[in-house]
Scaffold this motif. Structure first.
Motif, PDB file in Angstrom:
ATOM      1  N   SER A  18      18.280  11.946   0.486  1.00 39.17           N
ATOM      2  CA  SER A  18      19.503  11.488  -0.586  1.00 39.17           C
ATOM      3  C   SER A  18      18.769  10.507  -1.199  1.00 39.17           C
ATOM      4  O   SER A  18      17.456   9.558  -0.817  1.00 39.17           O
ATOM      5  CB  SER A  18      20.607  10.859   0.264  1.00 39.17           C
ATOM      6  OG  SER A  18      20.351   9.701   0.967  1.00 39.17           O
ATOM      7  N   PRO A  19      19.433  10.044  -2.536  1.00 34.10           N
ATOM      8  CA  PRO A  19      18.926   8.803  -3.100  1.00 34.10           C
ATOM      9  C   PRO A  19      18.926   7.405  -2.432  1.00 34.10           C
ATOM     10  O   PRO A  19      17.979   6.800  -2.455  1.00 34.10           O
ATOM     11  CB  PRO A  19      19.801   8.810  -4.462  1.00 34.10           C
ATOM     12  CG  PRO A  19      20.227  10.071  -4.291  1.00 34.10           C
ATOM     13  CD  PRO A  19      20.218  10.742  -3.140  1.00 34.10           C
ATOM     14  N   GLU A  20      19.888   7.449  -1.461  1.00 30.60           N
ATOM     15  CA  GLU A  20      19.890   5.951  -0.594  1.00 30.60           C
ATOM     16  C   GLU A  20      18.794   6.181   0.210  1.00 30.60           C
ATOM     17  O   GLU A  20      18.173   4.979   0.417  1.00 30.60           O
ATOM     18  CB  GLU A  20      21.341   5.969   0.029  1.00 30.60           C
ATOM     19  CG  GLU A  20      22.586   6.175  -0.817  1.00 30.60           C
ATOM     20  CD  GLU A  20      23.124   7.301  -1.483  1.00 30.60           C
ATOM     21  OE1 GLU A  20      22.657   8.337  -1.197  1.00 30.60           O
ATOM     22  OE2 GLU A  20      23.911   7.164  -2.389  1.00 30.60           O
ATOM     23  N   LEU A  21      18.502   6.999   1.010  1.00 30.74           N
ATOM     24  CA  LEU A  21      17.311   7.050   1.760  1.00 30.74           C
ATOM     25  C   LEU A  21      16.055   6.967   1.011  1.00 30.74           C
ATOM     26  O   LEU A  21      15.027   6.138   1.630  1.00 30.74           O
ATOM     27  CB  LEU A  21      17.261   8.209   2.602  1.00 30.74           C
ATOM     28  CG  LEU A  21      18.342   8.526   3.803  1.00 30.74           C
ATOM     29  CD1 LEU A  21      18.161   9.721   4.221  1.00 30.74           C
ATOM     30  CD2 LEU A  21      18.119   7.319   4.835  1.00 30.74           C
ATOM     31  N   ARG A  24      15.743   3.473   0.380  1.00 30.61           N
ATOM     32  CA  ARG A  24      15.437   2.461   1.558  1.00 30.61           C
ATOM     33  C   ARG A  24      13.948   2.502   2.127  1.00 30.61           C
ATOM     34  O   ARG A  24      13.201   1.811   2.085  1.00 30.61           O
ATOM     35  CB  ARG A  24      16.163   3.041   2.825  1.00 30.61           C
ATOM     36  CG  ARG A  24      17.549   2.678   2.911  1.00 30.61           C
ATOM     37  CD  ARG A  24      18.275   3.233   4.051  1.00 30.61           C
ATOM     38  NE  ARG A  24      17.995   2.965   5.180  1.00 30.61           N
ATOM     39  CZ  ARG A  24      18.442   3.049   6.548  1.00 30.61           C
ATOM     40  NH1 ARG A  24      19.205   4.070   6.340  1.00 30.61           N
ATOM     41  NH2 ARG A  24      17.959   2.886   7.515  1.00 30.61           N
ATOM     42  N   ILE A  25      13.306   3.741   1.658  1.00 32.41           N
ATOM     43  CA  ILE A  25      11.772   3.814   1.606  1.00 32.41           C
ATOM     44  C   ILE A  25      10.946   3.005   0.683  1.00 32.41           C
ATOM     45  O   ILE A  25      10.127   2.414   0.912  1.00 32.41           O
ATOM     46  CB  ILE A  25      11.423   5.351   1.521  1.00 32.41           C
ATOM     47  CG1 ILE A  25      12.009   6.260   2.613  1.00 32.41           C
ATOM     48  CG2 ILE A  25       9.933   5.356   1.338  1.00 32.41           C
ATOM     49  CD1 ILE A  25      11.729   7.711   2.511  1.00 32.41           C
ATOM     50  N   VAL A  26      11.486   2.894  -0.438  1.00 31.31           N
ATOM     51  CA  VAL A  26      10.864   1.883  -1.514  1.00 31.31           C
ATOM     52  C   VAL A  26      10.947   0.539  -1.309  1.00 31.31           C
ATOM     53  O   VAL A  26      10.187  -0.068  -1.191  1.00 31.31           O
ATOM     54  CB  VAL A  26      11.586   2.438  -2.848  1.00 31.31           C
ATOM     55  CG1 VAL A  26      11.204   1.214  -3.719  1.00 31.31           C
ATOM     56  CG2 VAL A  26      11.159   3.574  -3.412  1.00 31.31           C
ATOM     57  N   LEU A  28      11.497  -0.799   1.940  1.00 26.92           N
ATOM     58  CA  LEU A  28      10.472  -0.890   3.159  1.00 26.92           C
ATOM     59  C   LEU A  28       9.033  -1.058   2.448  1.00 26.92           C
ATOM     60  O   LEU A  28       8.289  -1.804   3.106  1.00 26.92           O
ATOM     61  CB  LEU A  28      10.677   0.197   4.126  1.00 26.92           C
ATOM     62  CG  LEU A  28       9.795   0.029   5.354  1.00 26.92           C
ATOM     63  CD1 LEU A  28      10.069  -1.292   6.163  1.00 26.92           C
ATOM     64  CD2 LEU A  28      10.161   1.191   6.332  1.00 26.92           C
ATOM     65  N   GLU A  29       8.489   0.007   1.637  1.00 30.91           N
ATOM     66  CA  GLU A  29       7.383  -0.426   0.705  1.00 30.91           C
ATOM     67  C   GLU A  29       7.164  -1.716   0.446  1.00 30.91           C
ATOM     68  O   GLU A  29       5.883  -2.176   0.421  1.00 30.91           O
ATOM     69  CB  GLU A  29       7.167   0.803   0.050  1.00 30.91           C
ATOM     70  CG  GLU A  29       6.965   1.939   0.389  1.00 30.91           C
ATOM     71  CD  GLU A  29       6.853   3.147  -0.756  1.00 30.91           C
ATOM     72  OE1 GLU A  29       6.293   4.232  -0.493  1.00 30.91           O
ATOM     73  OE2 GLU A  29       7.240   2.986  -1.595  1.00 30.91           O
ATOM     74  N   GLU A  30       8.178  -2.323  -0.277  1.00 36.38           N
ATOM     75  CA  GLU A  30       8.057  -3.468  -0.858  1.00 36.38           C
ATOM     76  C   GLU A  30       7.942  -4.448   0.310  1.00 36.38           C
ATOM     77  O   GLU A  30       7.193  -5.543  -0.066  1.00 36.38           O
ATOM     78  CB  GLU A  30       9.250  -3.650  -1.925  1.00 36.38           C
ATOM     79  CG  GLU A  30       9.110  -2.801  -3.025  1.00 36.38           C
ATOM     80  CD  GLU A  30      10.363  -2.872  -3.702  1.00 36.38           C
ATOM     81  OE1 GLU A  30      11.212  -3.801  -3.499  1.00 36.38           O
ATOM     82  OE2 GLU A  30      10.630  -2.366  -4.752  1.00 36.38           O
ATOM     83  N   GLU A  31       8.513  -4.588   1.474  1.00 37.79           N
ATOM     84  CA  GLU A  31       8.560  -5.604   2.455  1.00 37.79           C
ATOM     85  C   GLU A  31       7.236  -5.331   3.028  1.00 37.79           C
ATOM     86  O   GLU A  31       6.711  -6.410   3.389  1.00 37.79           O
ATOM     87  CB  GLU A  31       9.683  -4.830   3.303  1.00 37.79           C
ATOM     88  CG  GLU A  31      11.192  -5.483   3.067  1.00 37.79           C
ATOM     89  CD  GLU A  31      12.136  -4.900   4.043  1.00 37.79           C
ATOM     90  OE1 GLU A  31      11.750  -4.766   5.033  1.00 37.79           O
ATOM     91  OE2 GLU A  31      13.155  -4.930   3.431  1.00 37.79           O
ATOM     92  N   ILE A  32       6.790  -4.383   3.338  1.00 41.24           N
ATOM     93  CA  ILE A  32       5.309  -4.169   3.899  1.00 41.24           C
ATOM     94  C   ILE A  32       4.322  -4.741   2.930  1.00 41.24           C
ATOM     95  O   ILE A  32       3.182  -5.675   3.389  1.00 41.24           O
ATOM     96  CB  ILE A  32       4.937  -2.717   4.518  1.00 41.24           C
ATOM     97  CG1 ILE A  32       5.923  -2.318   5.203  1.00 41.24           C
ATOM     98  CG2 ILE A  32       3.652  -2.642   4.891  1.00 41.24           C
ATOM     99  CD1 ILE A  32       5.906  -0.944   5.782  1.00 41.24           C
ATOM    100  N   LYS A  33       4.404  -4.534   1.774  1.00 47.36           N
ATOM    101  CA  LYS A  33       3.516  -4.891   0.878  1.00 47.36           C
ATOM    102  C   LYS A  33       3.502  -6.445   0.607  1.00 47.36           C
ATOM    103  O   LYS A  33       2.351  -7.318   0.609  1.00 47.36           O
ATOM    104  CB  LYS A  33       3.767  -4.334  -0.539  1.00 47.36           C
ATOM    105  CG  LYS A  33       2.931  -4.932  -1.572  1.00 47.36           C
ATOM    106  CD  LYS A  33       3.099  -4.448  -2.758  1.00 47.36           C
ATOM    107  CE  LYS A  33       2.059  -4.843  -4.013  1.00 47.36           C
ATOM    108  NZ  LYS A  33       2.160  -4.250  -5.408  1.00 47.36           N
ATOM    109  N   LEU A  42       4.760   5.190   1.643  1.00 51.05           N
ATOM    110  CA  LEU A  42       5.216   5.885   2.835  1.00 51.05           C
ATOM    111  C   LEU A  42       5.723   7.155   2.359  1.00 51.05           C
ATOM    112  O   LEU A  42       6.178   7.407   1.115  1.00 51.05           O
ATOM    113  CB  LEU A  42       6.486   4.920   3.442  1.00 51.05           C
ATOM    114  CG  LEU A  42       6.307   3.541   3.884  1.00 51.05           C
ATOM    115  CD1 LEU A  42       7.650   3.110   4.348  1.00 51.05           C
ATOM    116  CD2 LEU A  42       5.315   3.653   4.894  1.00 51.05           C
ATOM    117  N   ILE A  43       5.626   8.299   2.955  1.00 49.02           N
ATOM    118  CA  ILE A  43       5.652   9.552   2.447  1.00 49.02           C
ATOM    119  C   ILE A  43       6.525  10.129   3.761  1.00 49.02           C
ATOM    120  O   ILE A  43       5.977  10.050   4.771  1.00 49.02           O
ATOM    121  CB  ILE A  43       4.525  10.512   2.347  1.00 49.02           C
ATOM    122  CG1 ILE A  43       3.499   9.532   1.166  1.00 49.02           C
ATOM    123  CG2 ILE A  43       4.711  11.911   1.850  1.00 49.02           C
ATOM    124  CD1 ILE A  43       2.141  10.223   1.284  1.00 49.02           C
ATOM    125  N   ALA A  44       7.729  11.128   3.064  1.00 50.25           N
ATOM    126  CA  ALA A  44       8.409  11.633   4.035  1.00 50.25           C
ATOM    127  C   ALA A  44       8.183  13.043   4.076  1.00 50.25           C
ATOM    128  O   ALA A  44       8.350  13.602   2.837  1.00 50.25           O
ATOM    129  CB  ALA A  44       9.925  11.434   3.845  1.00 50.25           C
TER     130      ALA A  44
END
Length: 53
Positions: A18-21, A24-26, A28-33, A42-44
């Protein structure tokens, strides 16, 4: 390679999220960066229905 074995890249497809999930991935990518100062992607994936193992 045995022709009966699935090719690794053929076993999985991009996950239908879903767009919401996806957001969340984007996030999390920013937080890790920000924590590592390294670009992260991150790839699902989900197992392909046409060629499951």
């Amino acid at each position: 390679m045995d022709a009966k074995e699935p090719v690794e890249y053929d076993r999985y497809t991009a996950a239908d999220l879903s767009p919401e999930l996806l957001q969340r991935i984007v996030t999390l990518e920013e937080e890790i960066k920000n924590a590592t100062e390294k670009d992260v992607v991150l790839i699902a994936y989900e197992e392909s229905q046409h060629n499951p193992t």
